[in-house]
Design a protein around this motif. Structure first.
Motif, PDB file in Angstrom:
ATOM      1  N   GLY A 117       0.792  -1.225   0.000  1.00 26.50           N
ATOM      2  CA  GLY A 117       0.000   0.000   0.000  1.00 26.50           C
ATOM      3  C   GLY A 117       0.822   1.271   0.000  1.00 26.50           C
ATOM      4  N   MET A 118       1.862   1.343   0.837  1.00 25.45           N
ATOM      5  CA  MET A 118       2.652   2.556   0.958  1.00 25.45           C
ATOM      6  C   MET A 118       3.350   2.907  -0.354  1.00 25.45           C
ATOM      7  SD  MET A 118       5.549   3.498   3.812  1.00 25.45           S
ATOM      8  CE  MET A 118       6.833   2.451   3.142  1.00 25.45           C
ATOM      9  N   TRP A 119       3.726   1.882  -1.124  1.00 27.46           N
ATOM     10  CA  TRP A 119       4.485   2.106  -2.352  1.00 27.46           C
ATOM     11  C   TRP A 119       3.585   2.366  -3.566  1.00 27.46           C
ATOM     12  CZ3 TRP A 119       9.222   2.933  -0.947  1.00 27.46           C
ATOM     13  CH2 TRP A 119       9.700   2.307   0.207  1.00 27.46           C
ATOM     14  N   ASN A 120       2.312   2.087  -3.415  1.00 31.04           N
ATOM     15  CA  ASN A 120       1.396   2.252  -4.547  1.00 31.04           C
ATOM     16  C   ASN A 120       0.324   3.306  -4.303  1.00 31.04           C
ATOM     17  OD1 ASN A 120       2.034  -0.136  -6.582  1.00 31.04           O
ATOM     18  ND2 ASN A 120       2.210  -0.970  -4.505  1.00 31.04           N
ATOM     19  N   SER A 121       0.379   3.955  -3.162  1.00 28.23           N
ATOM     20  CA  SER A 121      -0.603   4.983  -2.821  1.00 28.23           C
ATOM     21  C   SER A 121      -0.583   6.116  -3.835  1.00 28.23           C
ATOM     22  CB  SER A 121      -0.311   5.539  -1.430  1.00 28.23           C
ATOM     23  OG  SER A 121      -1.018   6.731  -1.208  1.00 28.23           O
ATOM     24  N   LYS A 122      -1.735   6.423  -4.385  1.00 31.65           N
ATOM     25  CA  LYS A 122      -1.827   7.517  -5.356  1.00 31.65           C
ATOM     26  C   LYS A 122      -1.640   8.869  -4.682  1.00 31.65           C
ATOM     27  CE  LYS A 122      -4.717   5.090  -8.706  1.00 31.65           C
ATOM     28  NZ  LYS A 122      -5.977   5.086  -9.480  1.00 31.65           N
ATOM     29  N   LEU A 123      -2.125   8.989  -3.451  1.00 32.56           N
ATOM     30  CA  LEU A 123      -1.968  10.255  -2.740  1.00 32.56           C
ATOM     31  C   LEU A 123      -0.500  10.537  -2.463  1.00 32.56           C
ATOM     32  CD1 LEU A 123      -3.384  12.627  -1.300  1.00 32.56           C
ATOM     33  CD2 LEU A 123      -3.314  11.260   0.791  1.00 32.56           C
ATOM     34  N   ALA A 124       0.248   9.510  -2.045  1.00 32.02           N
ATOM     35  CA  ALA A 124       1.671   9.696  -1.762  1.00 32.02           C
ATOM     36  C   ALA A 124       2.457  10.033  -3.019  1.00 32.02           C
ATOM     37  CB  ALA A 124       2.232   8.433  -1.112  1.00 32.02           C
ATOM     38  N   LYS A 125       1.975   9.559  -4.157  1.00 31.59           N
ATOM     39  CA  LYS A 125       2.644   9.849  -5.430  1.00 31.59           C
ATOM     40  C   LYS A 125       2.250  11.206  -6.004  1.00 31.59           C
ATOM     41  CE  LYS A 125       2.979   5.005  -6.915  1.00 31.59           C
ATOM     42  NZ  LYS A 125       2.508   4.016  -7.924  1.00 31.59           N
ATOM     43  N   GLY A 126       1.267  11.841  -5.339  1.00 29.20           N
ATOM     44  CA  GLY A 126       0.814  13.136  -5.835  1.00 29.20           C
ATOM     45  C   GLY A 126      -0.257  13.028  -6.887  1.00 29.20           C
ATOM     46  N   GLU A 127      -0.808  11.820  -7.097  1.00 29.36           N
ATOM     47  CA  GLU A 127      -1.867  11.624  -8.083  1.00 29.36           C
ATOM     48  C   GLU A 127      -3.213  11.966  -7.456  1.00 29.36           C
ATOM     49  OE1 GLU A 127      -1.772   7.795  -9.910  1.00 29.36           O
ATOM     50  OE2 GLU A 127       0.419   7.725  -9.939  1.00 29.36           O
ATOM     51  N   PHE A 128      -4.030  12.667  -8.224  1.00 26.55           N
ATOM     52  CA  PHE A 128      -5.347  13.074  -7.742  1.00 26.55           C
ATOM     53  C   PHE A 128      -6.369  12.040  -8.197  1.00 26.55           C
ATOM     54  CE2 PHE A 128      -9.176  15.611  -7.286  1.00 26.55           C
ATOM     55  CZ  PHE A 128      -8.898  16.372  -6.154  1.00 26.55           C
ATOM     56  N   VAL A 129      -7.012  11.390  -7.240  1.00 20.86           N
ATOM     57  CA  VAL A 129      -7.993  10.348  -7.560  1.00 20.86           C
ATOM     58  C   VAL A 129      -9.285  10.995  -8.026  1.00 20.86           C
ATOM     59  CG1 VAL A 129      -9.292   8.386  -6.683  1.00 20.86           C
ATOM     60  CG2 VAL A 129      -6.993   8.845  -5.823  1.00 20.86           C
ATOM     61  N   THR A 130      -9.802  10.517  -9.146  1.00 22.70           N
ATOM     62  CA  THR A 130     -11.063  11.050  -9.655  1.00 22.70           C
ATOM     63  C   THR A 130     -12.062   9.933  -9.832  1.00 22.70           C
ATOM     64  OG1 THR A 130     -10.329  10.777 -11.930  1.00 22.70           O
ATOM     65  CG2 THR A 130      -9.920  12.908 -10.889  1.00 22.70           C
ATOM     66  N   GLY A 131     -13.292  10.312 -10.080  1.00 21.33           N
ATOM     67  CA  GLY A 131     -14.337   9.309 -10.270  1.00 21.33           C
ATOM     68  C   GLY A 131     -15.243   9.273  -9.061  1.00 21.33           C
ATOM     69  N   HIS A 132     -16.414   8.711  -9.234  1.00 18.40           N
ATOM     70  CA  HIS A 132     -17.388   8.661  -8.139  1.00 18.40           C
ATOM     71  C   HIS A 132     -17.860   7.246  -7.895  1.00 18.40           C
ATOM     72  CE1 HIS A 132     -20.833   9.211  -5.607  1.00 18.40           C
ATOM     73  NE2 HIS A 132     -21.595   8.676  -6.517  1.00 18.40           N
ATOM     74  N   GLU A 133     -17.878   6.892  -6.645  1.00 18.71           N
ATOM     75  CA  GLU A 133     -18.456   5.613  -6.220  1.00 18.71           C
ATOM     76  C   GLU A 133     -19.192   5.889  -4.930  1.00 18.71           C
ATOM     77  OE1 GLU A 133     -19.451   1.600  -6.230  1.00 18.71           O
ATOM     78  OE2 GLU A 133     -18.586   2.873  -7.746  1.00 18.71           O
TER      79      GLU A 133
END
Length: 512
Positions: free
Chosen positions: A485-501
């Motif tokens: 998890g720590m190495w693949n976290s989008k937030l830690a990579k600076g990626e902005f998660v989009t989409g709605h669920e």
């Protein structure tokens, strides 16, 4: 409050999502404030009354509290009230209809959110297994009323010695009905199933009617045979046998068991954005629904332990055992109660499994779990691989394990999750005092601290083997985070998660 740039080193485990980011991820139309205090109380009652009262009350009475299980409901209700008020503050502060996973990600950071996600696996996934075992007990009992007998070897956990009504003992091999119902419901969830509000209202009405009918008709039976049945209340608090068995120690031990009956109350807190006056209506909705349900639960426990000696209630279907004891003239009532319980429990399994799949979906979307858990079927538009995995896990747990162990692990996970929610309120008060809060926990910080301490205290009343499992579960969950998890976290990579669920706990409690 959160950064979108990449986090580095150990700081990434404390990376937090901002309110703006969560709102973007959960875009939805403006909610109308139409719910008053009465609406919120009724919402809470419909969500709270579910599997716990039909399934776990008998175990708590038979093994730990005796007739004093009534008092255990009071203890569990007080703990839930503190946690519920904390949920209410978070839901009025963070302008999203989010789950405890979302709250943790926004306040305590990513690692806390991961742990919360792991705890929600116990609250939703294992809870579905517990309900499936209870469902199996009621189905076996109802089929028996029609002369259809499932071999008892296939109605219990693996390698479990059980005593039949005729006094003989046998070893159960696997709980086939519990296994099959979860697989069928998992298939429905994979294909896609939506529950209309009308169906929801009918199921809630059935559950409440069954509970009230049992109290009224069972109470009539008790009152008309009071001299004979009152012996079942002697002693009211059985003598302490040590290790959480009876006495006051047993009452508190049973509180951690019947705590399962209150799972679902946080649905009231998620309605904070729709309350007309959150500051006034939210505490009324939460405390009011908990108070009404506590009274109903105490009455059920009173009738249950009067009709049947508490020693006979260590079964998956205690209410069925009680109504069967009323005699052949009440056979129609017994079958009605069982059928109503089966309908209600079926919906609970469905929505708990739904909730678990959406929690996994949210975590995979954030990069904390493999992408496969967020893969959506092109035709059914459901996270189908995720749902199949959840269905298999729930099914095998229901088929293999004892209901007491499953229920205890569920309660421990839920208590730990509630403690984290209380901690989140304290943290957010200190870190972001500037945020507008539609509702504030009264008597702060006393109630949040009491909520934390009482949750932890109830956790340590369970069996040592359950605590050991919980300890190793947390170690395993932590290891998975640091390895994946720590190495693949989008937030830690600076990626902005989009989409709605839909939020993880938005639908599950609607039918609980």
């Amino acid at each position: 409050m959160a950064e979108t740039k990449a986090a580095t080193g150990l700081s990434r485990i404390f990376a937090r999502k901002s309110v703006a980011q969560i709102m973007s991820e959960n875009e939805k139309s403006e909610l109308k404030r139409t719910l008053g205090p009465v609406n919120l109380v009724l919402l809470g009652i419909g969500c709270i009354i579910g599997a716990g009262i039909f399934v776990r009350t008998g175990n708590a009475a038979a093994l730990h509290a005796g007739p004093a299980v009534m008092l255990s409901f009071v203890v569990a209700g007080l703990v839930c009230a503190c946690a519920g008020l904390c949920y209410a503050e978070l839901s009025s502060t963070l302008p999203v209809s989010g789950s405890a996973y979302t709250y943790s990600y926004t306040t305590l950071g990513e690692f806390a959110a991961w742990i919360m996600g792991a705890l929600l696996l116990l609250e939703y996934g294992l809870a579905a297994s517990v309900v499936a075992v209870g469902w199996s007990g009621y189905v076996v009992s109802l089929l028996g009323d029609f002369g259809l007998v499932i071999p008892p070897e296939f109605t219990g956990p693996m390698n479990h010695v059980t005593t039949l009504k005729d006094g003989t003992t046998l070893t159960t091999l696997f709980n086939v009905p519990a296994f099959l119902v979860t697989l069928v419901l998992a298939c429905l969830l994979t294909i896609g199933i939506s529950e209309s509000s009308q169906v929801n209202n009918i199921i809630v009405a059935i559950k409440v009617t069954v509970i009230v009918a049992f109290i009224v008709i069972g109470g009539y039976k008790v009152l008309t045979h009071l001299p004979e049945l009152s012996k079942n209340w002697v002693p009211f608090i059985p003598e302490n046998e040590g290790e959480g068995k009876f006495g006051w120690e047993g009452v508190f031990r049973a509180a951690s068991i019947v705590f399962f009956a209150y799972i679902g109350f946080e649905a009231v807190s998620t309605a904070g954005q729709e309350a007309k006056n959150p500051k006034k209506d939210m505490p009324i909705g939460i405390i009011g629904s908990l108070l009404v349900c506590t009274v109903l639960y105490m009455l059920v426990a009173a009738v249950l332990t009067m009709l049947v000696n508490y020693k006979e209630l260590n079964v998956p279907d205690p209410v069925a055992v009680a109504v069967d004891s009323m005699g052949p003239q009440w056979a129609w009532f017994a079958m009605t109660i069982k059928a109503g319980a089966i309908i209600g429990l079926t919906s609970v399994i469905l929505v708990l499994m739904y909730g678990q799949t959406r929690i996994f979906y949210a975590m995979a979307r954030d990069g904390l779990l493999p992408k496969i858990f967020a893969r959506v079927h092109p035709k059914f538009q459901t996270p189908w691989i995720n749902t199949i995995v959840v269905g298999l896990l729930v099914a095998f747990a229901a088929g293999m394990f004892d209901i007491n162990v499953l229920g205890d692990v569920t309660s421990v996970g839920t208590l730990a999750a509630f403690a984290i929610v209380c901690i989140s309120v304290i943290w957010l008060r200190q870190a972001r005092p500037d945020l507008a809060r539609g509702f504030k926990v009264p008597l702060y910080p006393i109630l949040p601290i009491f909520g934390i301490l009482s949750c932890v205290a109830l956790i340590f009343t369970v069996e040592q083997r359950v605590l050991q499992f919980f300890f190793f579960f947390l170690i395993g969950a932590t290891a998975v985070y640091f390895l994946y998890g720590m190495w693949n976290s989008k937030l830690a990579k600076g990626e902005f998660v989009t989409g709605h669920e839909p939020a993880a706990n938005e639908l599950p409690h609607k039918l609980d």
